[in-house]
Design a protein around this motif. Structure first.
Motif, PDB file in Angstrom:
ATOM      1  N   ILE A 161       3.026   3.497   1.737  1.00 30.40           N
ATOM      2  CA  ILE A 161       2.557   4.676   0.538  1.00 30.40           C
ATOM      3  C   ILE A 161       3.701   4.174  -0.826  1.00 30.40           C
ATOM      4  CG2 ILE A 161       3.516   6.656   0.672  1.00 30.40           C
ATOM      5  CD1 ILE A 161       2.126   7.090   3.566  1.00 30.40           C
ATOM      6  N   LYS A 183       2.613   3.837  -4.347  1.00 29.99           N
ATOM      7  CA  LYS A 183       3.429   4.751  -5.115  1.00 29.99           C
ATOM      8  C   LYS A 183       4.311   3.988  -6.288  1.00 29.99           C
ATOM      9  CE  LYS A 183       6.577   8.106  -5.570  1.00 29.99           C
ATOM     10  NZ  LYS A 183       7.693   9.218  -4.376  1.00 29.99           N
ATOM     11  N   PRO A 188      -3.714   8.450  -5.638  1.00 32.16           N
ATOM     12  CA  PRO A 188      -2.620   8.353  -4.715  1.00 32.16           C
ATOM     13  C   PRO A 188      -1.507   9.385  -5.061  1.00 32.16           C
ATOM     14  CG  PRO A 188      -3.676   6.236  -5.582  1.00 32.16           C
ATOM     15  CD  PRO A 188      -3.757   7.064  -6.503  1.00 32.16           C
ATOM     16  N   CYS A 229       0.125  10.885   4.273  1.00 32.43           N
ATOM     17  CA  CYS A 229      -0.765  10.089   5.119  1.00 32.43           C
ATOM     18  C   CYS A 229      -1.794  10.214   5.362  1.00 32.43           C
ATOM     19  CB  CYS A 229       0.005   9.959   6.615  1.00 32.43           C
ATOM     20  SG  CYS A 229       2.180   9.191   6.115  1.00 32.43           S
ATOM     21  N   TYR A 285      -3.511  11.207   2.998  1.00 34.91           N
ATOM     22  CA  TYR A 285      -4.834  11.028   2.220  1.00 34.91           C
ATOM     23  C   TYR A 285      -4.805   9.495   1.953  1.00 34.91           C
ATOM     24  CZ  TYR A 285      -5.485   9.243  -2.660  1.00 34.91           C
ATOM     25  OH  TYR A 285      -6.481   8.798  -4.246  1.00 34.91           O
ATOM     26  N   TYR A 286      -3.779   8.592   2.421  1.00 33.57           N
ATOM     27  CA  TYR A 286      -4.327   7.035   2.682  1.00 33.57           C
ATOM     28  C   TYR A 286      -4.880   6.587   3.390  1.00 33.57           C
ATOM     29  CZ  TYR A 286      -0.492   5.960  -0.649  1.00 33.57           C
ATOM     30  OH  TYR A 286      -0.185   5.556  -1.920  1.00 33.57           O
ATOM     31  N   PHE A 319      -8.573   4.873   2.756  1.00 32.53           N
ATOM     32  CA  PHE A 319      -7.683   3.884   2.293  1.00 32.53           C
ATOM     33  C   PHE A 319      -8.660   2.048   2.148  1.00 32.53           C
ATOM     34  CE2 PHE A 319      -6.616  -0.416   4.508  1.00 32.53           C
ATOM     35  CZ  PHE A 319      -5.190  -0.469   4.401  1.00 32.53           C
ATOM     36  N   ILE A 357      -8.259   3.100  -1.487  1.00 33.76           N
ATOM     37  CA  ILE A 357      -7.035   2.046  -2.688  1.00 33.76           C
ATOM     38  C   ILE A 357      -6.935   0.509  -2.210  1.00 33.76           C
ATOM     39  CG2 ILE A 357      -4.498   2.391  -2.161  1.00 33.76           C
ATOM     40  CD1 ILE A 357      -4.886   5.293  -1.104  1.00 33.76           C
ATOM     41  N   LYS A 358      -7.150   0.186  -1.275  1.00 26.01           N
ATOM     42  CA  LYS A 358      -7.591  -0.930  -0.989  1.00 26.01           C
ATOM     43  C   LYS A 358      -8.491  -1.815  -2.536  1.00 26.01           C
ATOM     44  CE  LYS A 358      -7.483  -4.818   3.122  1.00 26.01           C
ATOM     45  NZ  LYS A 358      -7.541  -6.081   1.937  1.00 26.01           N
ATOM     46  N   VAL A 369      -0.808  -3.994   1.519  1.00 24.98           N
ATOM     47  CA  VAL A 369      -2.298  -3.505   1.611  1.00 24.98           C
ATOM     48  C   VAL A 369      -2.416  -4.450   2.301  1.00 24.98           C
ATOM     49  CG1 VAL A 369      -4.289  -2.822   0.896  1.00 24.98           C
ATOM     50  CG2 VAL A 369      -2.517  -2.000   0.011  1.00 24.98           C
ATOM     51  N   TYR A 413      -5.829  -0.631   8.723  1.00 22.14           N
ATOM     52  CA  TYR A 413      -6.199   1.373   9.134  1.00 22.14           C
ATOM     53  C   TYR A 413      -6.655   1.415  10.058  1.00 22.14           C
ATOM     54  CZ  TYR A 413      -8.579   6.339   9.099  1.00 22.14           C
ATOM     55  OH  TYR A 413      -8.672   6.426   9.500  1.00 22.14           O
ATOM     56  N   TYR A 430      -0.545   3.054  11.333  1.00 20.93           N
ATOM     57  CA  TYR A 430      -1.497   1.763  11.087  1.00 20.93           C
ATOM     58  C   TYR A 430      -0.435   1.201  11.459  1.00 20.93           C
ATOM     59  CZ  TYR A 430      -2.028   4.667   6.431  1.00 20.93           C
ATOM     60  OH  TYR A 430      -2.305   5.598   5.291  1.00 20.93           O
TER      61      TYR A 430
END
Length: 141
Positions: free
Chosen positions: A53, A57, A80, A95, A97-98, A102, A105-106, A127, A132, A139
């Motif tokens: 995170i 960020k 994000p 958390c 959101y991710y 995931f 984002i990845k 990442v 996930y 994680y």
């Protein structure tokens, strides 16, 4: 007479000292502070998720081009989240959101050129080292 304070060690100690002078005093720790301490404990237990995170960020906060790339790649997904440790609950929201986003984002972080900045390199490393597994910041590396 009830007295409500934070659950900080110095407050607990001070209230114990005051109870000698005021034996009928009831010390109650603030429920919100207790929840915040619980979230801090959770955050400290899930180091890989916390690292993910914070690195992602940093990568998106510092670059308008990266934010635009994310928006172009994922037009239906908001950027994000940027949790602020002193704002209670924002880390848990991040958390969630991710965990939900995931893969999106990845894919964006993997697309970034790792040679152009330390943020990109850190984000890619974070990442790629995290898999996930379930929601709310859990994680496994």
């Amino acid at each position: 007479m009830p007295v409500t304070t934070a659950a900080a060690a110095y407050m607990i100690s001070a209230m114990k000292s005051l109870q000698v002078l005021f034996p009928k005093m009831l010390h109650v720790t603030c429920f919100a502070h207790g929840l915040h301490r619980l979230v801090e404990f959770i955050r400290s237990e899930f180091h890989e998720g916390n690292l993910l995170i914070s690195k992602v960020k940093a990568a998106f906060v510092k670059s308008t081009a990266r934010r635009q790339l994310f928006k172009q790649s994922n037009p239906d997904i908001p950027l994000p989240l940027e949790p602020i440790v002193t704002r209670w609950g924002t880390w848990l929201q991040a958390c969630d959101y991710y965990a939900d986003k995931f893969d999106a984002i990845k894919s964006v972080v993997d697309y970034l050129n790792g040679a152009d900045s330390e943020c990109n390199q850190d984000g890619k490393k974070s990442v790629s080292s995290v898999q996930y597994s379930t929601r709310f910041g859990i994680y496994k590396s």
